[in-house]
Motif scaffolding. Sequence first.
Motif, PDB file in Angstrom:
ATOM      1  N   ARG A 154      -6.655 -11.645  -3.925  1.00 26.87           N
ATOM      2  CA  ARG A 154      -5.816 -11.371  -5.075  1.00 26.87           C
ATOM      3  C   ARG A 154      -4.846 -10.234  -4.804  1.00 26.87           C
ATOM      4  NH1 ARG A 154      -9.467 -10.889 -10.328  1.00 26.87           N
ATOM      5  NH2 ARG A 154     -11.095 -11.040  -8.821  1.00 26.87           N
ATOM      6  N   VAL A 155      -5.369  -9.183  -4.170  1.00 30.01           N
ATOM      7  CA  VAL A 155      -4.533  -8.009  -3.905  1.00 30.01           C
ATOM      8  C   VAL A 155      -3.392  -8.379  -2.967  1.00 30.01           C
ATOM      9  CG1 VAL A 155      -4.515  -5.728  -2.827  1.00 30.01           C
ATOM     10  CG2 VAL A 155      -6.379  -6.356  -4.343  1.00 30.01           C
ATOM     11  N   LEU A 156      -3.703  -9.101  -1.898  1.00 27.94           N
ATOM     12  CA  LEU A 156      -2.660  -9.477  -0.942  1.00 27.94           C
ATOM     13  C   LEU A 156      -1.627 -10.406  -1.572  1.00 27.94           C
ATOM     14  CD1 LEU A 156      -4.847  -9.977   2.239  1.00 27.94           C
ATOM     15  CD2 LEU A 156      -3.151  -8.192   1.860  1.00 27.94           C
ATOM     16  N   THR A 157      -2.071 -11.334  -2.386  1.00 25.99           N
ATOM     17  CA  THR A 157      -1.138 -12.244  -3.053  1.00 25.99           C
ATOM     18  C   THR A 157      -0.232 -11.480  -4.003  1.00 25.99           C
ATOM     19  OG1 THR A 157      -2.781 -14.007  -2.918  1.00 25.99           O
ATOM     20  CG2 THR A 157      -0.988 -14.327  -4.475  1.00 25.99           C
ATOM     21  N   THR A 158      -0.804 -10.545  -4.741  1.00 24.77           N
ATOM     22  CA  THR A 158      -0.010  -9.735  -5.666  1.00 24.77           C
ATOM     23  C   THR A 158       1.002  -8.892  -4.908  1.00 24.77           C
ATOM     24  OG1 THR A 158      -1.878  -9.647  -7.190  1.00 24.77           O
ATOM     25  CG2 THR A 158      -0.129  -8.022  -7.517  1.00 24.77           C
ATOM     26  N   LEU A 159       0.559  -8.270  -3.814  1.00 32.05           N
ATOM     27  CA  LEU A 159       1.483  -7.478  -2.997  1.00 32.05           C
ATOM     28  C   LEU A 159       2.615  -8.337  -2.463  1.00 32.05           C
ATOM     29  CD1 LEU A 159      -0.841  -5.103  -0.951  1.00 32.05           C
ATOM     30  CD2 LEU A 159       0.960  -4.437  -2.534  1.00 32.05           C
ATOM     31  N   ALA A 160       2.288  -9.526  -1.980  1.00 31.49           N
ATOM     32  CA  ALA A 160       3.313 -10.414  -1.423  1.00 31.49           C
ATOM     33  C   ALA A 160       4.343 -10.788  -2.479  1.00 31.49           C
ATOM     34  CB  ALA A 160       2.658 -11.669  -0.846  1.00 31.49           C
ATOM     35  N   MET A 161       3.874 -11.169  -3.668  1.00 33.91           N
ATOM     36  CA  MET A 161       4.808 -11.578  -4.725  1.00 33.91           C
ATOM     37  C   MET A 161       5.704 -10.421  -5.164  1.00 33.91           C
ATOM     38  SD  MET A 161       2.791 -14.225  -7.215  1.00 33.91           S
ATOM     39  CE  MET A 161       1.486 -13.085  -7.616  1.00 33.91           C
ATOM     40  N   LEU A 162       5.113  -9.244  -5.329  1.00 34.61           N
ATOM     41  CA  LEU A 162       5.896  -8.121  -5.833  1.00 34.61           C
ATOM     42  C   LEU A 162       6.890  -7.606  -4.801  1.00 34.61           C
ATOM     43  CD1 LEU A 162       3.145  -6.191  -7.806  1.00 34.61           C
ATOM     44  CD2 LEU A 162       5.056  -7.503  -8.733  1.00 34.61           C
ATOM     45  N   VAL A 163       6.449  -7.501  -3.546  1.00 38.93           N
ATOM     46  CA  VAL A 163       7.359  -7.014  -2.501  1.00 38.93           C
ATOM     47  C   VAL A 163       8.473  -8.026  -2.273  1.00 38.93           C
ATOM     48  CG1 VAL A 163       7.517  -6.408  -0.062  1.00 38.93           C
ATOM     49  CG2 VAL A 163       5.631  -5.535  -1.430  1.00 38.93           C
ATOM     50  N   GLU A 164       8.142  -9.308  -2.344  1.00 35.58           N
ATOM     51  CA  GLU A 164       9.157 -10.360  -2.190  1.00 35.58           C
ATOM     52  C   GLU A 164      10.170 -10.320  -3.332  1.00 35.58           C
ATOM     53  OE1 GLU A 164       8.557 -14.947  -2.386  1.00 35.58           O
ATOM     54  OE2 GLU A 164       7.864 -14.208  -0.440  1.00 35.58           O
ATOM     55  N   SER A 165       9.740  -9.837  -4.494  1.00 34.53           N
ATOM     56  CA  SER A 165      10.627  -9.734  -5.660  1.00 34.53           C
ATOM     57  C   SER A 165      11.377  -8.408  -5.696  1.00 34.53           C
ATOM     58  CB  SER A 165       9.813  -9.890  -6.947  1.00 34.53           C
ATOM     59  OG  SER A 165       9.172 -11.128  -6.967  1.00 34.53           O
ATOM     60  N   ALA A 166      11.393  -7.696  -4.598  1.00 40.26           N
ATOM     61  CA  ALA A 166      12.139  -6.441  -4.433  1.00 40.26           C
ATOM     62  C   ALA A 166      11.556  -5.279  -5.221  1.00 40.26           C
ATOM     63  CB  ALA A 166      13.613  -6.630  -4.758  1.00 40.26           C
ATOM     64  N   VAL A 167      10.268  -5.333  -5.536  1.00 44.13           N
ATOM     65  CA  VAL A 167       9.595  -4.185  -6.142  1.00 44.13           C
ATOM     66  C   VAL A 167       9.268  -3.221  -5.011  1.00 44.13           C
ATOM     67  CG1 VAL A 167       7.529  -3.429  -7.387  1.00 44.13           C
ATOM     68  CG2 VAL A 167       8.633  -5.582  -7.991  1.00 44.13           C
ATOM     69  N   PRO A 168       9.540  -1.927  -5.176  1.00 43.74           N
ATOM     70  CA  PRO A 168       9.201  -0.972  -4.117  1.00 43.74           C
ATOM     71  C   PRO A 168       7.698  -1.034  -3.794  1.00 43.74           C
ATOM     72  CG  PRO A 168      10.554   0.069  -5.793  1.00 43.74           C
ATOM     73  CD  PRO A 168      10.199  -1.288  -6.302  1.00 43.74           C
ATOM     74  N   LEU A 169       7.389  -0.896  -2.519  1.00 43.30           N
ATOM     75  CA  LEU A 169       6.006  -1.062  -2.063  1.00 43.30           C
ATOM     76  C   LEU A 169       5.020  -0.142  -2.780  1.00 43.30           C
ATOM     77  CD1 LEU A 169       4.065  -2.576  -0.251  1.00 43.30           C
ATOM     78  CD2 LEU A 169       4.577  -0.938   1.565  1.00 43.30           C
ATOM     79  N   PRO A 170       5.307   1.145  -2.960  1.00 40.14           N
ATOM     80  CA  PRO A 170       4.324   1.979  -3.675  1.00 40.14           C
ATOM     81  C   PRO A 170       4.045   1.496  -5.094  1.00 40.14           C
ATOM     82  CG  PRO A 170       5.863   3.367  -2.494  1.00 40.14           C
ATOM     83  CD  PRO A 170       6.385   1.962  -2.395  1.00 40.14           C
ATOM     84  N   ARG A 171       5.082   1.064  -5.803  1.00 39.76           N
ATOM     85  CA  ARG A 171       4.882   0.556  -7.161  1.00 39.76           C
ATOM     86  C   ARG A 171       4.108  -0.769  -7.127  1.00 39.76           C
ATOM     87  NH1 ARG A 171       9.959   0.064 -10.879  1.00 39.76           N
ATOM     88  NH2 ARG A 171       9.903   2.295 -10.556  1.00 39.76           N
ATOM     89  N   ALA A 172       4.397  -1.599  -6.125  1.00 43.82           N
ATOM     90  CA  ALA A 172       3.672  -2.863  -5.975  1.00 43.82           C
ATOM     91  C   ALA A 172       2.201  -2.606  -5.672  1.00 43.82           C
ATOM     92  CB  ALA A 172       4.301  -3.701  -4.862  1.00 43.82           C
ATOM     93  N   MET A 173       1.931  -1.558  -4.919  1.00 42.43           N
ATOM     94  CA  MET A 173       0.546  -1.228  -4.585  1.00 42.43           C
ATOM     95  C   MET A 173      -0.225  -0.748  -5.809  1.00 42.43           C
ATOM     96  SD  MET A 173       1.152   0.457  -0.844  1.00 42.43           S
ATOM     97  CE  MET A 173      -0.551   0.780  -0.467  1.00 42.43           C
ATOM     98  N   VAL A 174       0.439  -0.051  -6.711  1.00 42.74           N
ATOM     99  CA  VAL A 174      -0.214   0.374  -7.961  1.00 42.74           C
ATOM    100  C   VAL A 174      -0.593  -0.854  -8.782  1.00 42.74           C
ATOM    101  CG1 VAL A 174       0.154   1.552 -10.163  1.00 42.74           C
ATOM    102  CG2 VAL A 174       0.890   2.636  -8.038  1.00 42.74           C
TER     103      VAL A 174
END
Length: 133
Positions: free
Chosen positions: A1-21
């Motif tokens: 779940r975490v990896l999928t969420t990170l992939a979707m958010l980073v792909e959508s141009a969300v900054p990585l630290p915010r995507a990690m939160v």
Amino acid sequence: RVLTTLAMLVESAVPLPRAMVAAATTARFASNATRLDAARNLIERGSEVTTAFTEAQALDGMSLELLRHGEAVGGVAAAFAKAAHLKRQGLERRLQWFATLVEPVMILVLGGVVLLLVLAVMLPIVTLNSAVR
């Protein structure tokens, strides 16, 4: 779940630290969320993504290698997506293996239950028949 969420958010141009939160909130175990938060802190301090995940022990070896390669070629989102896909495939394989193991055991257990039901019905009939003779 975490990896999928990170992939979707980073792909959508969300900054990585915010995507990690956001991804930390999807973690099932608090220890995983804590490790992800530690990696986020390291990234915010200027550490490389792979180094931060390695030091925080937030990912396993295969995912780290994919992330290392993705970071080198500029495809961190694709690396997260590939790691999530491989993890999902591994989980499906393990579940299939478990189902293959449990299936014969369930057949034996259900056979035993049917045997007990047949005996419970037939025993009084046989006992009554022999008492009558």
